[in-house]
Design a protein around this motif. Structure first.
Motif, short mmCIF file in Angstrom:
data_model
loop_
_atom_site.label_atom_id
_atom_site.label_comp_id
_atom_site.label_asym_id
_atom_site.label_seq_id
_atom_site.Cartn_x
_atom_site.Cartn_y
_atom_site.Cartn_z
N CYS A 18 8.76 41.02 5.42
CA CYS A 18 9.75 40.81 6.38
C CYS A 18 10.55 41.18 8.08
O CYS A 18 10.93 41.24 8.70
CB CYS A 18 11.40 41.71 5.66
N ILE A 22 11.55 39.66 11.61
CA ILE A 22 12.84 41.01 13.11
C ILE A 22 11.52 41.20 13.87
O ILE A 22 11.86 42.38 14.69
CB ILE A 22 13.03 42.46 12.59
N MET A 166 15.93 43.29 3.30
CA MET A 166 16.67 43.34 5.43
C MET A 166 18.25 43.78 4.54
O MET A 166 19.16 44.39 6.71
CB MET A 166 17.32 41.52 5.93
#
Ligand SMILES: NC(=O)c1ccc[n+]([C@@H]2O[C@H](COP(=O)([O-])OP(=O)(O)OC[C@H]3O[C@@H](n4cnc5c(N)ncnc54)[C@H](O)[C@@H]3O)[C@@H](O)[C@H]2O)c1
Length: 170
Positions: A18, A22, A166
């Motif tokens: 994750c 990003i 998230m």
């Protein structure tokens, strides 16, 4: 930013992937060689909705790497998340041996400031133990390097871990 995630189990793999998604440059570390070799080939050891595509996409983008050697990436990263296992001891308390082993490796090899973040489930007071082990190793090496220890316990719900993660990044 470059980070390492130590312990590429359920929590470590989801967290690392994750963060890579990003835009963070992530190295996932694990002592289990078979697991790391499989992950390098894109073979995911757990099922989590959407995880496989995300791992493959980020390996391809070179934001997600895997290694068995924390020493080899330690001095390239600013932040180290520790997500190793804390199995219950005979009396039910968390076994901190893996957490403290990671701290020892960091103290033996770090050459500049690091932020160490414990993601494993640990009792209150563990950050002090992690700090003491790192400092002991730095003292043995005669080095005066600053570092911080933080706690960021994980509460991912299996099956929904990616959307949980998230939606909770601060
Ligand atoms: N699985 C969950 O849903 C969940 C949820 C919340 C919190 N937690 C907590 O998070 C922590 C990790 O849980 P998990 O389920 O991901 O565990 P896991 O057993 O799936 O993964 C731990 C990994 O750490 C690796 N490891 C052990 N020692 C190491 C070392 N010195 N260096 C590098 N790697 C090492 C192991 O090989 C293993 O792959 C535990 O404290 C657990 O209680 C888990």
């Amino acid at each position: 930013m470059k980070i390492a995630i130590v312990g590429t189990g359920y929590v470590g793999l989801v967290t690392g992937t994750c963060f890579a998604e990003i835009g963070v440059d992530v190295t996932c570390v694990d002592t289990n060689n078979d697991k790391i070799e499989s992950l390098k080939k894109g073979i995911i050891p757990i099922y989590e909705n959407g995880l496989e595509e995300m791992v493959l996409r980020n390996i391809k983008a070179k934001r997600l790497k895997f290694t068995t050697s924390l020493e080899s990436c330690l001095n390239d990263v600013e932040v180290i998340f520790s997500a190793v296992g804390t199995p219950p001891d005979e009396d039910g308390s968390a076994d901190l041996s893996y957490v403290l082993e990671v701290a020892r490796t960091i103290g033996r090899n770090m050459n500049q400031y690091k932020l160490i973040v414990t993601k494993s489930t640990v009792p209150v007071g563990t950050a002090r133990k992690v700090r003491a082990v790192i400092q002991e190793e730095l003292d043995k090496r005669g080095l005066n390097i600053t570092f911080d220890v933080a706690s960021n316990p994980e509460f991912l719900k299996e099956g929904n871990a990616i959307s949980d993660f998230m939606s909770r990044i601060v």
